[in-house]
Design a protein around this motif. Structure first.
Motif, PDB file in Angstrom:
ATOM      1  N   ASP A 360     -63.244  -1.506  49.659  1.00 39.66           N
ATOM      2  CA  ASP A 360     -63.381  -2.606  48.709  1.00 39.66           C
ATOM      3  C   ASP A 360     -62.983  -3.918  49.394  1.00 39.66           C
ATOM      4  N   ASP A 362     -62.531  -7.127  48.000  1.00 43.57           N
ATOM      5  CA  ASP A 362     -61.695  -8.154  47.357  1.00 43.57           C
ATOM      6  C   ASP A 362     -60.483  -7.569  46.643  1.00 43.57           C
ATOM      7  N   ARG A 364     -60.081  -5.492  44.242  1.00 39.11           N
ATOM      8  CA  ARG A 364     -60.130  -5.106  42.831  1.00 39.11           C
ATOM      9  C   ARG A 364     -61.494  -4.524  42.515  1.00 39.11           C
ATOM     10  N   PHE A 365     -61.536  -3.719  41.462  1.00 37.39           N
ATOM     11  CA  PHE A 365     -62.747  -2.936  41.213  1.00 37.39           C
ATOM     12  C   PHE A 365     -63.676  -3.564  40.182  1.00 37.39           C
ATOM     13  N   ARG A 366     -63.336  -4.730  39.673  1.00 36.33           N
ATOM     14  CA  ARG A 366     -64.268  -5.461  38.834  1.00 36.33           C
ATOM     15  C   ARG A 366     -65.508  -5.772  39.670  1.00 36.33           C
ATOM     16  N   ASP A 371     -69.097  -8.411  46.643  1.00 33.42           N
ATOM     17  CA  ASP A 371     -68.443  -7.232  47.193  1.00 33.42           C
ATOM     18  C   ASP A 371     -69.433  -6.073  47.260  1.00 33.42           C
ATOM     19  N   ASN A 374     -67.751  -2.297  46.609  1.00 30.22           N
ATOM     20  CA  ASN A 374     -66.812  -2.240  45.495  1.00 30.22           C
ATOM     21  C   ASN A 374     -66.374  -0.800  45.197  1.00 30.22           C
TER      22      ASN A 374
HETATM   23 CA   LIG Z   1     -64.080  -5.122  44.551  1.00 30.49          CA
END
Ligand SMILES: [Ca+2]
Ligand SMILES: [Ca+2]
Length: 523
Positions: A360, A362, A364-366, A371, A374
């Protein structure tokens, strides 16, 4: 972000995580009551090695006197857990011809002490056979066949123990460093570096619960288990049980999991028992027929004791020194998206093709359009970052590996193998909201083609929808070469020139966002 900045963020995150973990995992240290169970099939005995972290619960078959020397399985519990919490494994494995020892594990200070506990207890057990159950185990333990199973900190600890053995940093008196035939890590932490915790060439299994509320798989050191799997260079297997929490892998700890459709402890234990029996049979008794359960997608073939309902994604990879396969693309070299690691030309019209680290980008998984990896958590500080491909489609698209300049003779090969994942929280994953499929073609020098749908070989399941989707989970697919030949008998297997992937409504799922890796022909 630059490497240095990234490092300092990681190290401060790590310190606060360690503190948080120390506070979180308090209490429930160890309990000691002398007990001796005598069932129809097995006997169990508590062994006191003379110190708090030299306590062992030992199971051996009832008819041990009539048995040859049996392999040894060692279980190392996690922090806040107890060595008496793994009876579900001990009671299941023991009557099937194993001696299973679970030991007190000094996990509180961290992974180094946990590893020391595993090593000390294994050596002490082997040194103490005369003192255990009136010497019933003397001559009955085959120390050349040992398996390590660990949970949480204990799961990182058993790999640390192995790394120390290989480095000559612990010299056992009663077994040899190469007697460890397999390691299985259940929901391991990742406190230590890749240098200190490395499965090297041992046979390695990773078990992960998708609903884990503790080592929860966030893209952060300590909390993501997957980098240990990526480090391993031996034969390796990965079982990702979507709705399992962290603690349901033992008998008693409070279930801390989060997410929908949670699995009961009983179901998780069935999965764990069947998996560990298959691993033990394969690696401690040479029963190679169990290998197929791991090489194939679990929706195609899974151990019979594993209930069909739970959503499980699984992975398999042959050992790096097993040269029987032919890699078409593992994406570890040739960084251009026009060229495979094998040198094959890549021709494609998919959307958003990206080749890069399976990590990932950035933190975060949003979903973010920036990305392209992700939800992947495969890389912390491994010497060689794992690299793969991601792309999308909303219409009919293709991705072709053209090796016509060096045509492949696939006679004698059994399958095309690859790992593929739906990208967590990508809008097209959410739109599809279903298992994903596509079609695969092989074409020979005369233009004969055979095309098969992936549907006959398992499922690429949607990511577990915890808070809208968490990890991007790889699924192994193994498609029989023989099936290609059967579908078009004119196909000349001695001269295959291209391998084609077809995506979109004409070939499978109408839309999708896919991560692809380890495309190879295997024997
Ligand atoms: Ca991400
Ligand atoms: Ca790769």
């Amino acid at each position: 972000m630059g490497q240095l900045a990234k490092r300092s963020v990681k190290s401060s995150v790590r310190k606060s995580l360690i503190l948080a973990a120390l506070i979180f995992f308090s209490g429930n240290l160890w309990a000691s009551a002398s007990e001796q169970i005598d069932s129809e099939n097995f006997q169990s005995v508590d062994f006191d090695g003379g110190a708090r972290f030299l306590q062992q619960l030992i199971y051996f078959p009832k008819n041990i006197a009539e048995q040859e020397a049996l392999p040894l399985i060692v279980i190392s519990h996690g922090n806040g857990h107890n060595y008496k919490y793994y009876k579900h494994l001990q009671e299941y494995l023991t009557p099937r011809g194993y001696i299973v020892m679970s030991h007190a594990n000094q996990t509180g200070p961290g992974i180094q002490t946990a590893a020391q506990s595993t090593l000390d207890n294994t050596d002490l057990f082997l040194a103490s056979l005369e003192k255990i159950s009136g010497g019933a185990l003397v001559g009955k333990v085959d120390a050349s066949r040992i398996g390590f199973i660990g949970h949480s900190r204990g799961a990182e600890g058993v790999v640390r123990a192995y790394t120390r053995l290989q480095d000559g940093d612990f010299m056992p008196k009663h077994f040899h460093k190469d007697n460890i035939q397999f390691i299985s890590s259940i929901a391991p932490t990742t406190f230590l570096s890749a240098e200190d915790v490395d499965p090297r060439s041992v046979n390695y299994n990773l078990f992960v619960g998708g609903a884990d509320g503790d080592v929860d798989g966030r893209p952060q050191q300590v909390l993501m288990s997957m980098p240990i799997y990526e480090r391993a260079k031996g034969e390796k297997t990965l079982i990702y049980v979507q709705a399992a929490g962290h603690n349901v892998f033992n008998d008693e700890s409070r279930d801390e999991g989060t997410g929908p459709d949670r699995l009961d402890r009983d179901v998780v234990h069935k999965i764990s028992r069947a998996t560990h029996l298959a691993l033990a049979e394969m690696y401690l008794k040479g029963q190679g027929q169990h290998r197929l359960y791991f090489q194939e997608n679990w929706f195609h073939s899974r151990p019979p004791e594993v209930p069909v309902r739970p959503q499980i994604s699984n992975e398999y990879k042959r050992a790096e020194n097993d040269t029987s396969g032919v890699i078409i693309d593992n994406f570890q070299s040739e960084k251009s998206t026009d060229k495979a690691s094998s040198g094959a030309k890549i021709v494609h019209d998919v959307d958003g093709l990206f080749e890069g680290q399976l990590q990932d980008q950035d933190g975060r998984f949003r979903f973010s359009p920036k990305d392209a990896m992700n939800g992947l958590t495969r890389y912390l500080d491994n010497p060689e970052p794992p690299i793969g491909l991601s792309f999308q489609w909303e219409d009919d698209r293709k991705l072709v590996f053209d090796f016509s300049e060096a045509a492949k003779n696939l006679q004698g090969f059994s399958a095309l193998s690859l790992r593929a994942a739906q990208m967590s929280r990508h809008p097209l994953t959410i739109e599809l909201a279903d298992v994903l499929s596509f079609s695969v073609g092989l074409t020979d020098g005369l233009g004969h083609q055979a095309v098969l749908s992936t549907e006959g070989y398992g499922m690429i399941i949607p990511p577990y929808a915890r808070s809208g989707g968490w990890a991007t989970e790889f699924n192994i697919l193994r498609m029989s070469i023989n099936d290609f030949k059967t579908s078009n008998p004119e196909l000349d297997l001695t001269s295959i020139q291209t391998l084609e992937f077809y995506f979109g409504p004409a070939s499978g799922s109408p839309v999708g966002s896919l991560v692809l890796d380890d495309v190879e022909f295997v024997r």
